[in-house]
Design a protein around this motif. Structure first.
Motif, PDB file in Angstrom:
ATOM      1  N   TYR A 340      -8.284  -8.934  23.488  1.00  0.00           N
ATOM      2  CA  TYR A 340      -8.861  -7.542  24.383  1.00  0.00           C
ATOM      3  C   TYR A 340      -7.762  -7.435  25.558  1.00  0.00           C
ATOM      4  N   LYS A 341      -7.127  -8.675  26.087  1.00  0.00           N
ATOM      5  CA  LYS A 341      -6.310  -8.485  27.203  1.00  0.00           C
ATOM      6  C   LYS A 341      -5.332  -7.970  26.909  1.00  0.00           C
ATOM      7  N   SER A 342      -4.653  -8.544  25.812  1.00  0.00           N
ATOM      8  CA  SER A 342      -3.187  -7.858  25.279  1.00  0.00           C
ATOM      9  C   SER A 342      -3.160  -6.800  24.508  1.00  0.00           C
ATOM     10  N   GLY A 343      -4.377  -6.195  23.949  1.00  0.00           N
ATOM     11  CA  GLY A 343      -4.337  -4.965  23.533  1.00  0.00           C
ATOM     12  C   GLY A 343      -3.828  -5.007  22.036  1.00  0.00           C
ATOM     13  N   VAL A 344      -3.888  -6.118  21.504  1.00  0.00           N
ATOM     14  CA  VAL A 344      -3.654  -6.408  20.036  1.00  0.00           C
ATOM     15  C   VAL A 344      -4.524  -5.625  19.239  1.00  0.00           C
ATOM     16  N   LYS A 345      -3.735  -5.130  18.095  1.00  0.00           N
ATOM     17  CA  LYS A 345      -4.873  -4.208  17.188  1.00  0.00           C
ATOM     18  C   LYS A 345      -5.048  -5.080  15.933  1.00  0.00           C
ATOM     19  N   VAL A 346      -6.285  -5.585  15.610  1.00  0.00           N
ATOM     20  CA  VAL A 346      -6.721  -6.475  14.748  1.00  0.00           C
ATOM     21  C   VAL A 346      -7.267  -5.585  13.662  1.00  0.00           C
ATOM     22  N   ASN A 347      -6.677  -6.000  12.461  1.00  0.00           N
ATOM     23  CA  ASN A 347      -7.193  -5.570  11.107  1.00  0.00           C
ATOM     24  C   ASN A 347      -8.175  -6.323  10.224  1.00  0.00           C
ATOM     25  N   LEU A 348      -7.900  -7.324  10.174  1.00  0.00           N
ATOM     26  CA  LEU A 348      -8.652  -8.500   9.538  1.00  0.00           C
ATOM     27  C   LEU A 348      -8.815  -9.868  10.118  1.00  0.00           C
ATOM     28  N   VAL A 349     -10.098 -10.668  10.209  1.00  0.00           N
ATOM     29  CA  VAL A 349     -10.156 -11.922  10.941  1.00  0.00           C
ATOM     30  C   VAL A 349     -10.837 -12.662   9.563  1.00  0.00           C
ATOM     31  N   GLN A 350     -10.687 -14.008   9.617  1.00  0.00           N
ATOM     32  CA  GLN A 350     -11.010 -14.932   8.952  1.00  0.00           C
ATOM     33  C   GLN A 350     -11.081 -16.337   9.610  1.00  0.00           C
TER      34      GLN A 350
END
Length: 419
Positions: A340-350
Protein backbone atom coordinates in the motif's frame (compact mmCIF):
# COMPACT_ATOMS: atom_id res chain seq x y z
CA UNK A 1 -30.88 9.68 -24.27
CA UNK A 2 -27.64 8.26 -25.65
CA UNK A 3 -24.00 8.62 -24.68
CA UNK A 4 -21.47 7.66 -27.35
CA UNK A 5 -17.70 7.65 -27.21
CA UNK A 6 -15.35 7.82 -30.19
CA UNK A 7 -11.64 7.06 -29.74
CA UNK A 8 -8.66 8.61 -31.46
CA UNK A 9 -8.68 6.11 -34.34
CA UNK A 10 -12.26 7.05 -35.23
CA UNK A 11 -11.27 10.72 -35.78
CA UNK A 12 -7.73 10.25 -37.09
CA UNK A 13 -8.33 12.05 -40.39
CA UNK A 14 -11.00 13.96 -42.29
CA UNK A 15 -12.74 10.90 -43.76
CA UNK A 16 -12.92 9.36 -40.31
CA UNK A 17 -14.54 12.52 -38.93
CA UNK A 18 -17.07 12.42 -41.76
CA UNK A 19 -17.87 8.83 -40.80
CA UNK A 20 -18.40 9.86 -37.18
CA UNK A 21 -20.75 12.61 -38.34
CA UNK A 22 -22.74 10.04 -40.34
CA UNK A 23 -23.07 7.77 -37.29
CA UNK A 24 -24.25 10.67 -35.13
CA UNK A 25 -26.70 11.75 -37.82
CA UNK A 26 -28.38 8.34 -37.73
CA UNK A 27 -29.46 9.01 -34.14
CA UNK A 28 -30.87 12.50 -34.57
CA UNK A 29 -34.22 11.47 -33.06
CA UNK A 30 -32.54 11.16 -29.64
CA UNK A 31 -30.61 13.50 -27.40
CA UNK A 32 -26.92 12.64 -27.66
CA UNK A 33 -23.84 13.36 -25.62
CA UNK A 34 -20.74 12.49 -27.61
CA UNK A 35 -17.34 11.99 -25.95
CA UNK A 36 -14.35 12.30 -28.28
CA UNK A 37 -10.68 11.47 -27.75
CA UNK A 38 -7.66 13.28 -29.17
CA UNK A 39 -7.17 12.74 -32.90
CA UNK A 40 -5.03 9.76 -33.84
CA UNK A 41 -1.89 9.73 -31.62
CA UNK A 42 -1.99 13.39 -30.55
CA UNK A 43 -1.62 12.59 -26.85
CA UNK A 44 1.62 10.73 -27.60
CA UNK A 45 2.84 13.61 -29.77
CA UNK A 46 2.15 16.12 -27.00
CA UNK A 47 3.98 13.91 -24.49
CA UNK A 48 6.98 13.78 -26.83
CA UNK A 49 6.85 17.55 -27.27
CA UNK A 50 6.98 18.09 -23.52
CA UNK A 51 9.80 15.58 -23.03
CA UNK A 52 11.88 17.25 -25.73
CA UNK A 53 11.38 20.60 -24.02
CA UNK A 54 12.26 19.14 -20.62
CA UNK A 55 15.50 17.74 -22.03
CA UNK A 56 16.46 21.16 -23.39
CA UNK A 57 16.08 20.12 -27.04
CA UNK A 58 14.54 23.39 -28.11
CA UNK A 59 14.90 22.96 -31.88
CA UNK A 60 13.39 19.45 -31.83
CA UNK A 61 10.61 20.62 -29.52
CA UNK A 62 9.65 23.50 -31.82
CA UNK A 63 9.67 21.13 -34.82
CA UNK A 64 7.40 18.74 -32.93
CA UNK A 65 5.06 21.61 -32.04
CA UNK A 66 4.83 22.58 -35.71
CA UNK A 67 3.98 18.96 -36.61
CA UNK A 68 1.10 18.99 -34.14
CA UNK A 69 -0.20 22.27 -35.56
CA UNK A 70 0.16 21.15 -39.19
CA UNK A 71 -1.71 17.92 -38.49
CA UNK A 72 -4.74 19.65 -37.02
CA UNK A 73 -4.77 22.41 -39.60
CA UNK A 74 -4.71 19.78 -42.35
CA UNK A 75 -7.80 18.15 -40.87
CA UNK A 76 -9.53 21.53 -40.89
CA UNK A 77 -8.58 22.28 -44.50
CA UNK A 78 -9.70 18.77 -45.56
CA UNK A 79 -13.05 19.03 -43.76
CA UNK A 80 -14.21 22.56 -44.51
CA UNK A 81 -14.65 24.68 -47.66
CA UNK A 82 -12.12 27.47 -48.09
CA UNK A 83 -14.46 30.17 -46.81
CA UNK A 84 -14.93 28.30 -43.50
CA UNK A 85 -11.33 27.36 -42.74
CA UNK A 86 -10.26 30.66 -41.20
CA UNK A 87 -13.17 30.70 -38.75
CA UNK A 88 -12.46 27.15 -37.54
CA UNK A 89 -8.73 27.83 -37.25
CA UNK A 90 -9.56 30.84 -35.09
CA UNK A 91 -11.32 28.47 -32.66
CA UNK A 92 -8.30 26.20 -32.26
CA UNK A 93 -5.63 28.92 -32.18
CA UNK A 94 -6.05 29.62 -28.42
CA UNK A 95 -5.14 26.00 -27.69
CA UNK A 96 -1.97 26.23 -29.77
CA UNK A 97 -1.07 29.46 -27.95
CA UNK A 98 -1.61 27.68 -24.64
CA UNK A 99 0.60 24.73 -25.70
CA UNK A 100 3.34 27.09 -26.81
CA UNK A 101 3.27 28.89 -23.46
CA UNK A 102 3.57 25.60 -21.56
CA UNK A 103 6.45 24.44 -23.77
CA UNK A 104 8.33 27.70 -23.20
CA UNK A 105 7.86 27.25 -19.47
CA UNK A 106 9.22 23.69 -19.60
CA UNK A 107 12.21 24.87 -21.64
CA UNK A 108 12.91 27.58 -19.11
CA UNK A 109 12.61 25.43 -15.98
CA UNK A 110 13.89 22.20 -17.56
CA UNK A 111 11.29 20.17 -15.69
CA UNK A 112 8.00 18.48 -16.56
CA UNK A 113 5.97 17.84 -13.38
CA UNK A 114 2.74 15.78 -13.42
CA UNK A 115 0.54 18.87 -13.08
CA UNK A 116 2.10 20.32 -16.24
CA UNK A 117 1.61 16.95 -17.96
CA UNK A 118 -2.14 17.20 -17.39
CA UNK A 119 -2.26 20.76 -18.71
CA UNK A 120 -0.49 20.02 -21.99
CA UNK A 121 -1.92 16.61 -22.94
CA UNK A 122 -5.48 17.78 -22.28
CA UNK A 123 -5.13 20.01 -25.35
CA UNK A 124 -5.42 16.98 -27.64
CA UNK A 125 -9.06 16.44 -26.64
CA UNK A 126 -9.80 20.17 -26.66
CA UNK A 127 -8.50 20.44 -30.23
CA UNK A 128 -10.31 17.37 -31.55
CA UNK A 129 -13.68 18.25 -30.03
CA UNK A 130 -13.47 21.81 -31.32
CA UNK A 131 -12.85 20.57 -34.85
CA UNK A 132 -15.49 17.81 -34.74
CA UNK A 133 -18.19 19.99 -33.18
CA UNK A 134 -17.50 22.68 -35.77
CA UNK A 135 -17.91 20.10 -38.52
CA UNK A 136 -21.17 18.78 -37.07
CA UNK A 137 -22.55 22.32 -36.99
CA UNK A 138 -21.34 22.87 -40.56
CA UNK A 139 -23.29 19.76 -41.59
CA UNK A 140 -26.45 21.23 -40.12
CA UNK A 141 -26.70 19.40 -36.79
CA UNK A 142 -27.82 21.20 -33.65
CA UNK A 143 -24.47 20.88 -31.89
CA UNK A 144 -22.92 22.44 -28.79
CA UNK A 145 -19.37 22.12 -27.46
CA UNK A 146 -19.03 21.50 -23.72
CA UNK A 147 -15.82 21.85 -21.72
CA UNK A 148 -15.56 18.65 -19.66
CA UNK A 149 -13.32 20.47 -17.18
CA UNK A 150 -16.29 22.56 -16.06
CA UNK A 151 -18.37 19.44 -15.42
CA UNK A 152 -16.13 16.56 -14.31
CA UNK A 153 -14.64 17.54 -10.95
CA UNK A 154 -11.74 15.57 -9.51
CA UNK A 155 -9.14 15.50 -6.80
CA UNK A 156 -5.61 16.75 -7.47
CA UNK A 157 -4.03 13.37 -8.21
CA UNK A 158 -2.26 14.43 -11.39
CA UNK A 159 -2.30 11.92 -14.28
CA UNK A 160 -4.72 9.62 -12.40
CA UNK A 161 -7.34 11.93 -10.94
CA UNK A 162 -10.20 10.55 -8.88
CA UNK A 163 -13.71 11.78 -9.69
CA UNK A 164 -15.60 13.77 -7.03
CA UNK A 165 -18.96 12.24 -7.80
CA UNK A 166 -21.21 14.56 -5.80
CA UNK A 167 -19.89 17.68 -7.53
CA UNK A 168 -19.80 16.03 -10.96
CA UNK A 169 -23.40 14.80 -10.70
CA UNK A 170 -24.54 18.24 -9.56
CA UNK A 171 -22.73 19.87 -12.50
CA UNK A 172 -24.27 17.43 -14.99
CA UNK A 173 -27.71 18.09 -13.53
CA UNK A 174 -27.31 21.87 -13.78
CA UNK A 175 -25.14 22.33 -16.88
CA UNK A 176 -25.77 19.34 -19.14
CA UNK A 177 -29.20 17.83 -18.55
CA UNK A 178 -31.12 21.03 -19.42
CA UNK A 179 -29.41 21.03 -22.84
CA UNK A 180 -30.30 17.41 -23.67
CA UNK A 181 -33.22 17.21 -26.06
CA UNK A 182 -34.13 15.29 -29.19
CA UNK A 183 -31.96 16.28 -32.15
CA UNK A 184 -29.36 18.04 -29.97
CA UNK A 185 -25.76 16.83 -29.98
CA UNK A 186 -23.50 17.80 -27.10
CA UNK A 187 -19.80 17.21 -27.81
CA UNK A 188 -17.32 16.96 -24.96
CA UNK A 189 -13.83 15.67 -24.22
CA UNK A 190 -12.80 12.33 -22.84
CA UNK A 191 -9.93 11.84 -20.40
CA UNK A 192 -9.98 15.30 -18.76
CA UNK A 193 -11.51 17.09 -15.79
CA UNK A 194 -10.49 19.71 -13.25
CA UNK A 195 -10.03 20.23 -9.53
CA UNK A 196 -12.39 22.36 -7.48
CA UNK A 197 -9.83 25.17 -7.92
CA UNK A 198 -10.10 24.83 -11.70
CA UNK A 199 -6.74 23.14 -12.38
CA UNK A 200 -6.85 20.73 -15.34
CA UNK A 201 -6.53 17.03 -14.52
CA UNK A 202 -6.52 13.78 -16.50
CA UNK A 203 -8.18 10.48 -15.61
CA UNK A 204 -5.41 8.14 -16.78
CA UNK A 205 -4.32 7.10 -20.24
CA UNK A 206 -7.12 5.72 -22.42
CA UNK A 207 -9.54 7.27 -19.94
CA UNK A 208 -12.09 8.49 -22.48
CA UNK A 209 -14.16 5.30 -22.04
CA UNK A 210 -14.35 6.19 -18.36
CA UNK A 211 -15.54 9.70 -19.21
CA UNK A 212 -18.35 8.21 -21.28
CA UNK A 213 -19.32 6.05 -18.32
CA UNK A 214 -19.27 9.04 -15.96
CA UNK A 215 -21.66 11.01 -18.16
CA UNK A 216 -23.89 7.99 -18.81
CA UNK A 217 -24.20 7.43 -15.06
CA UNK A 218 -24.91 11.06 -14.22
CA UNK A 219 -27.41 11.45 -17.08
CA UNK A 220 -29.06 8.07 -16.36
CA UNK A 221 -28.67 7.42 -20.07
CA UNK A 222 -30.43 4.62 -21.95
CA UNK A 223 -27.07 3.26 -23.09
CA UNK A 224 -23.38 3.93 -23.57
CA UNK A 225 -21.86 3.03 -26.95
CA UNK A 226 -18.09 2.84 -27.40
CA UNK A 227 -17.08 2.88 -31.07
CA UNK A 228 -13.92 0.90 -31.89
CA UNK A 229 -12.08 -0.38 -34.97
CA UNK A 230 -12.92 -3.99 -33.99
CA UNK A 231 -16.22 -5.91 -34.52
CA UNK A 232 -16.82 -6.07 -30.77
CA UNK A 233 -15.23 -7.64 -27.71
CA UNK A 234 -13.16 -10.64 -28.77
CA UNK A 235 -12.18 -13.60 -26.61
CA UNK A 236 -8.51 -12.81 -27.19
CA UNK A 237 -6.09 -10.38 -28.78
CA UNK A 238 -6.14 -11.10 -32.55
CA UNK A 239 -2.50 -9.96 -32.72
CA UNK A 240 -1.60 -12.90 -30.48
CA UNK A 241 -4.24 -15.55 -31.21
CA UNK A 242 -5.55 -16.44 -34.67
CA UNK A 243 -8.73 -18.22 -33.58
CA UNK A 244 -10.49 -15.37 -31.78
CA UNK A 245 -14.28 -15.10 -31.77
CA UNK A 246 -16.61 -12.27 -30.82
CA UNK A 247 -18.42 -12.36 -27.49
CA UNK A 248 -21.98 -11.20 -28.17
CA UNK A 249 -22.89 -10.61 -24.51
CA UNK A 250 -20.88 -10.26 -21.33
CA UNK A 251 -22.02 -9.65 -17.79
CA UNK A 252 -20.68 -6.65 -15.90
CA UNK A 253 -18.68 -9.04 -13.71
CA UNK A 254 -17.07 -10.75 -16.70
CA UNK A 255 -16.16 -7.40 -18.23
CA UNK A 256 -14.57 -6.18 -14.98
CA UNK A 257 -12.47 -9.32 -14.72
CA UNK A 258 -11.34 -9.13 -18.34
CA UNK A 259 -10.31 -5.47 -18.08
CA UNK A 260 -8.59 -5.93 -14.71
CA UNK A 261 -6.42 -8.74 -16.04
CA UNK A 262 -5.36 -6.86 -19.15
CA UNK A 263 -8.06 -6.85 -21.84
CA UNK A 264 -7.63 -3.48 -23.53
CA UNK A 265 -10.88 -3.03 -25.44
CA UNK A 266 -12.50 -1.13 -22.51
CA UNK A 267 -10.84 1.02 -19.85
CA UNK A 268 -10.98 -0.85 -16.48
CA UNK A 269 -12.77 1.98 -14.64
CA UNK A 270 -15.60 2.11 -17.17
CA UNK A 271 -17.81 -0.64 -15.79
CA UNK A 272 -18.62 0.43 -12.22
CA UNK A 273 -20.52 3.68 -12.98
CA UNK A 274 -22.77 2.03 -15.57
CA UNK A 275 -23.24 -1.09 -13.42
CA UNK A 276 -24.53 1.09 -10.59
CA UNK A 277 -27.28 2.36 -12.93
CA UNK A 278 -27.66 -0.93 -14.86
CA UNK A 279 -26.88 0.91 -18.11
CA UNK A 280 -25.88 -1.39 -21.00
CA UNK A 281 -22.57 -0.74 -22.73
CA UNK A 282 -22.40 -1.49 -26.45
CA UNK A 283 -19.06 -1.97 -28.20
CA UNK A 284 -19.53 -1.37 -31.91
CA UNK A 285 -17.34 -1.05 -34.99
CA UNK A 286 -17.17 2.38 -36.63
CA UNK A 287 -15.77 0.73 -39.77
CA UNK A 288 -18.98 -1.28 -40.27
CA UNK A 289 -21.92 0.15 -38.36
CA UNK A 290 -24.19 -2.73 -39.44
CA UNK A 291 -22.28 -5.24 -37.30
CA UNK A 292 -24.07 -6.19 -34.08
CA UNK A 293 -21.06 -5.65 -31.85
CA UNK A 294 -20.98 -6.76 -28.20
CA UNK A 295 -23.07 -5.76 -25.20
CA UNK A 296 -21.98 -5.59 -21.57
CA UNK A 297 -24.95 -5.82 -19.24
CA UNK A 298 -26.85 -8.09 -16.90
CA UNK A 299 -26.85 -11.05 -19.30
CA UNK A 300 -24.17 -13.30 -20.74
CA UNK A 301 -23.98 -15.99 -23.38
CA UNK A 302 -20.24 -16.58 -23.21
CA UNK A 303 -20.08 -19.45 -20.66
CA UNK A 304 -18.86 -21.98 -23.23
CA UNK A 305 -16.26 -19.67 -24.79
CA UNK A 306 -12.79 -19.44 -23.29
CA UNK A 307 -11.39 -15.91 -23.12
CA UNK A 308 -7.61 -15.47 -23.31
CA UNK A 309 -6.04 -12.36 -21.79
CA UNK A 310 -2.34 -11.55 -21.74
CA UNK A 311 -0.85 -8.89 -19.48
CA UNK A 312 2.74 -8.10 -20.40
CA UNK A 313 5.67 -6.62 -18.47
CA UNK A 314 5.00 -8.44 -15.20
CA UNK A 315 7.34 -8.87 -12.22
CA UNK A 316 7.27 -11.92 -9.92
CA UNK A 317 8.40 -11.66 -6.29
CA UNK A 318 8.97 -14.56 -3.92
CA UNK A 319 9.24 -13.16 -0.39
CA UNK A 320 10.61 -15.20 2.54
CA UNK A 321 11.27 -14.22 6.18
CA UNK A 322 15.01 -14.12 6.88
CA UNK A 323 14.55 -16.02 10.15
CA UNK A 324 12.65 -18.85 8.42
CA UNK A 325 9.41 -17.98 10.23
CA UNK A 326 6.10 -19.27 8.95
CA UNK A 327 4.30 -16.87 6.61
CA UNK A 328 1.64 -16.12 9.20
CA UNK A 329 -0.99 -13.37 9.18
CA UNK A 330 1.21 -10.84 11.03
CA UNK A 331 3.97 -11.02 8.41
CA UNK A 332 1.50 -10.95 5.51
CA UNK A 333 -0.13 -7.83 6.95
CA UNK A 334 3.28 -6.19 7.13
CA UNK A 335 3.99 -7.03 3.48
CA UNK A 336 0.61 -5.71 2.39
CA UNK A 337 1.25 -2.51 4.31
CA UNK A 338 4.42 -2.11 2.22
CA UNK A 339 2.41 -2.79 -0.94
CA UNK A 340 0.00 0.00 0.00
CA UNK A 341 2.75 2.47 0.95
CA UNK A 342 4.76 1.94 -2.24
CA UNK A 343 1.83 1.93 -4.66
CA UNK A 344 2.66 -1.46 -6.18
CA UNK A 345 -0.03 -2.78 -8.55
CA UNK A 346 -0.69 -6.40 -7.54
CA UNK A 347 -2.37 -8.79 -9.95
CA UNK A 348 -1.95 -12.16 -8.25
CA UNK A 349 -1.05 -13.40 -4.74
CA UNK A 350 -0.15 -16.90 -3.52
CA UNK A 351 1.27 -18.06 -0.21
CA UNK A 352 2.96 -21.17 1.14
CA UNK A 353 4.25 -22.09 4.58
CA UNK A 354 7.37 -19.90 4.41
CA UNK A 355 6.88 -17.57 1.43
CA UNK A 356 4.52 -15.14 -0.21
CA UNK A 357 4.51 -14.91 -4.01
CA UNK A 358 3.07 -11.97 -5.89
CA UNK A 359 2.79 -10.94 -9.52
CA UNK A 360 2.79 -7.16 -10.11
CA UNK A 361 2.88 -4.61 -12.91
CA UNK A 362 6.35 -3.30 -13.73
CA UNK A 363 6.12 0.14 -12.16
CA UNK A 364 9.83 0.60 -11.66
CA UNK A 365 9.94 3.35 -9.02
CA UNK A 366 7.07 1.88 -6.99
CA UNK A 367 8.52 -1.62 -7.14
CA UNK A 368 11.97 -0.39 -6.12
CA UNK A 369 10.49 1.30 -3.05
CA UNK A 370 8.56 -1.87 -2.21
CA UNK A 371 11.69 -4.05 -2.30
CA UNK A 372 13.61 -1.49 -0.23
CA UNK A 373 10.97 -1.73 2.49
CA UNK A 374 11.13 -5.52 2.49
CA UNK A 375 14.87 -6.04 2.71
CA UNK A 376 15.26 -5.53 6.48
CA UNK A 377 13.20 -8.61 7.36
CA UNK A 378 12.75 -10.58 4.16
CA UNK A 379 14.69 -12.26 1.39
CA UNK A 380 13.31 -11.30 -2.02
CA UNK A 381 13.72 -13.22 -5.25
CA UNK A 382 12.77 -11.32 -8.39
CA UNK A 383 11.93 -12.37 -11.94
CA UNK A 384 11.13 -9.72 -14.56
CA UNK A 385 9.89 -9.60 -18.17
CA UNK A 386 7.11 -12.10 -17.49
CA UNK A 387 3.53 -12.31 -18.74
CA UNK A 388 0.31 -13.02 -16.87
CA UNK A 389 -1.99 -15.32 -18.86
CA UNK A 390 -5.61 -15.34 -17.73
CA UNK A 391 -8.07 -17.91 -19.11
CA UNK A 392 -11.73 -17.39 -18.22
CA UNK A 393 -14.02 -20.41 -18.73
CA UNK A 394 -10.91 -22.52 -19.23
CA UNK A 395 -10.94 -26.22 -20.16
CA UNK A 396 -8.61 -29.10 -19.34
CA UNK A 397 -6.67 -28.58 -22.57
CA UNK A 398 -5.69 -25.11 -21.34
CA UNK A 399 -3.70 -26.63 -18.50
CA UNK A 400 -0.80 -27.12 -20.92
CA UNK A 401 -0.39 -23.34 -20.79
CA UNK A 402 0.91 -23.86 -17.24
CA UNK A 403 4.07 -25.65 -18.41
CA UNK A 404 7.25 -23.96 -17.13
CA UNK A 405 5.23 -21.38 -15.20
CA UNK A 406 6.60 -19.66 -12.10
CA UNK A 407 3.10 -19.26 -10.66
CA UNK A 408 -0.23 -20.97 -11.36
CA UNK A 409 -3.61 -20.39 -9.75
CA UNK A 410 -7.14 -21.58 -10.37
CA UNK A 411 -10.24 -19.81 -9.08
CA UNK A 412 -13.49 -21.37 -10.22
CA UNK A 413 -13.63 -21.04 -13.99
CA UNK A 414 -10.46 -18.91 -14.17
CA UNK A 415 -6.90 -20.12 -14.66
CA UNK A 416 -3.95 -17.76 -14.04
CA UNK A 417 -0.46 -18.54 -15.32
CA UNK A 418 2.65 -16.41 -14.85
CA UNK A 419 5.61 -17.25 -17.09
Amino acid sequence: MLVMKFGGASVKHADAVRNVADIISHHQDKAQLVVISAMDKTTNHLELLAHLARDGKETEALEQFERVKRFHRKQISDLFPADQVEAVEARVTPFFTFIERIVNGILLLEEFPPRTYDRIVSCGELLSTTIVSSYLSFKGLDCEWIDAREVVKTDATWKQAGVIWTLTEENVKKQVKPKMKGGRVLVTQGFIGSTTEGHTTTLGREGSDYTGSIFAHCLEADSLTVWKDVPGILNGDPRIRQDTVKLDKLSYEEAVEMTFYGASVIHPKTIKPIFNRQIPLHVKCFLDVELEGSTIGSETNSEAITSYIVKKDQVFYQIKPKDFSFMEERLMQEIFDYIYKSGVKVNLVQNSAISLMICVDNRKSNNHEFVSLLLDKFEVQVQEDLKLYTMINFSVKNLKEAADAVMVQQHGNKLFVVK
